[in-house]
Design a protein around this motif. Sequence first.
Motif, PDB file in Angstrom:
ATOM      1  N   LEU A 286      35.229  82.752  15.387  1.00 18.78           N
ATOM      2  CA  LEU A 286      36.380  82.211  16.101  1.00 18.78           C
ATOM      3  C   LEU A 286      36.086  82.071  17.588  1.00 18.78           C
ATOM      4  N   TYR A 287      36.356  80.905  18.132  1.00 20.88           N
ATOM      5  CA  TYR A 287      36.292  80.658  19.573  1.00 20.88           C
ATOM      6  C   TYR A 287      37.741  80.472  20.038  1.00 20.88           C
ATOM      7  N   TYR A 288      38.179  81.349  20.913  1.00 19.67           N
ATOM      8  CA  TYR A 288      39.597  81.420  21.286  1.00 19.67           C
ATOM      9  C   TYR A 288      39.784  80.959  22.727  1.00 19.67           C
ATOM     10  N   LEU A 289      40.708  80.000  22.930  1.00 14.98           N
ATOM     11  CA  LEU A 289      41.002  79.486  24.264  1.00 14.98           C
ATOM     12  C   LEU A 289      42.505  79.580  24.515  1.00 14.98           C
ATOM     13  N   ARG A 290      42.892  80.542  25.325  1.00 11.45           N
ATOM     14  CA  ARG A 290      44.317  80.761  25.607  1.00 11.45           C
ATOM     15  C   ARG A 290      44.682  80.186  26.970  1.00 11.45           C
ATOM     16  N   ARG A 291      45.680  79.317  26.970  1.00 10.24           N
ATOM     17  CA  ARG A 291      46.167  78.693  28.201  1.00 10.24           C
ATOM     18  C   ARG A 291      45.019  78.060  29.002  1.00 10.24           C
ATOM     19  N   ILE A 292      44.114  77.451  28.296  1.00 12.25           N
ATOM     20  CA  ILE A 292      42.969  76.781  28.912  1.00 12.25           C
ATOM     21  C   ILE A 292      43.154  75.266  28.868  1.00 12.25           C
ATOM     22  N   MET A 293      43.431  74.734  27.684  1.00 10.88           N
ATOM     23  CA  MET A 293      43.430  73.288  27.497  1.00 10.88           C
ATOM     24  C   MET A 293      44.524  72.596  28.302  1.00 10.88           C
ATOM     25  N   HIS A 294      45.651  73.266  28.511  1.00  3.38           N
ATOM     26  CA  HIS A 294      46.726  72.602  29.263  1.00  3.38           C
ATOM     27  C   HIS A 294      46.401  72.468  30.750  1.00  3.38           C
ATOM     28  N   ASP A 295      45.311  73.098  31.185  1.00  4.35           N
ATOM     29  CA  ASP A 295      44.906  72.989  32.586  1.00  4.35           C
ATOM     30  C   ASP A 295      44.180  71.678  32.891  1.00  4.35           C
ATOM     31  N   TRP A 296      43.790  70.933  31.848  1.00  2.19           N
ATOM     32  CA  TRP A 296      42.851  69.831  32.041  1.00  2.19           C
ATOM     33  C   TRP A 296      43.346  68.520  31.458  1.00  2.19           C
ATOM     34  N   PRO A 297      42.972  67.390  32.109  1.00  3.77           N
ATOM     35  CA  PRO A 297      43.246  66.074  31.522  1.00  3.77           C
ATOM     36  C   PRO A 297      42.446  65.909  30.230  1.00  3.77           C
ATOM     37  N   ASP A 298      42.756  64.869  29.476  1.00  4.75           N
ATOM     38  CA  ASP A 298      42.117  64.679  28.171  1.00  4.75           C
ATOM     39  C   ASP A 298      40.591  64.594  28.251  1.00  4.75           C
TER      40      ASP A 298
END
Length: 385
Positions: A286-298
Amino acid sequence: MDPIVAQIHALAKVADEEGRLNIIKELRQVQVELQSPKDSLMEIVGSGLVNAMLRVGADLGLFTLLAKNKGPLKVEEIASSTNASPQLLERILRYLGATSVIKESAANEYTATMLTHVLADPKGEAMIYHGFDTHGPVVQAMPDFFAENGYQDITDNTHTPFQKAHNTKLTSFDWLVQQPKHFENLQKVMTSLQGSEWTNEFALLDDEVQKIPSSAPQAFESPFFVDVGGGHGHQCRELGKKYPSLLGRMVLQDLPEAVGKLSPIEGVEIKAYDFFQPQPVTGAKLYYLRRIMHDWPDKEAAAILRNTAAAMNSDSRILIDDTVIPDTGANWQSTLADLAMMAFGGKERTEAQWHSLAKSAGLHVEQIHTYVASTYTAIVVLALE
């Protein structure tokens, strides 16, 4: 009036999280309907003062002082402890009391409330400074930025209200890394938003943990859990408590500025890593990303996912711990969060947008595990195409 208030409190005590937020939503609507136009305008115009006075309160140590004291304090006592003028303090404290940040217990006498204790906590204090020093100028810059750019959507995180506000060409994260005080406040804020609720009734995680051998991890084993951009390691700590078999099978990754001075965490390997570089840990479950993706454009978000996907095995999964905004009727918290992230180049995403983003990185959405329905907070599970 008292019976009505008592009834509301009674409802709140037995309500779940969604019910609690619904009560708040209804009360907000009642307030709007009861306010006169003058009341509404005064509240709007004065909203900026709240943040300013919170910052002044933190600078003076007001919240810590009141929280530590078991009883009320006179203005003169507070002035003596803070070296501030009693005349100035009287006016500031009166406003903080009127807005329920603190409690006015008698004439020129104040005591702590539940909110005061929250603000006195180091995480609460960090939120005040992050909100005022880092985010405040960005909010101020938004109207002019939008006008100058013809009210077009923000798709480039090097051209946002943040750059205008802080007079920089750097992305918000590159700038923060060069501002240790602001960066540390952000880390504390992120820690305050951490929680392990996502593990509750999450069958995928439970099932995979059950497959872990009871013996100690072997040198040839790939890690089970990689917390990508995990800050100070709160998630790894919580998982280690809940699932002792994961100890020795977890990796915490973040920028050197975030993890370089961390104390050792039992059962966790700490590695400096930039997620815009190839993922060095291959074959993790498992690679877990919490509150990471919403920081960045597509574009950048897809690059992060592609770097992770390149390290995955066929049975690996990416767990994105973020928000899945509904197509209609989104609440104020999620819409506010979306605007806040937009100012830095990021975004909150709908289910359709998560599917599109995953596909652009050679992945697909396998399932969505919503664990706080009231705030649309969910684990978006991604697998290789």
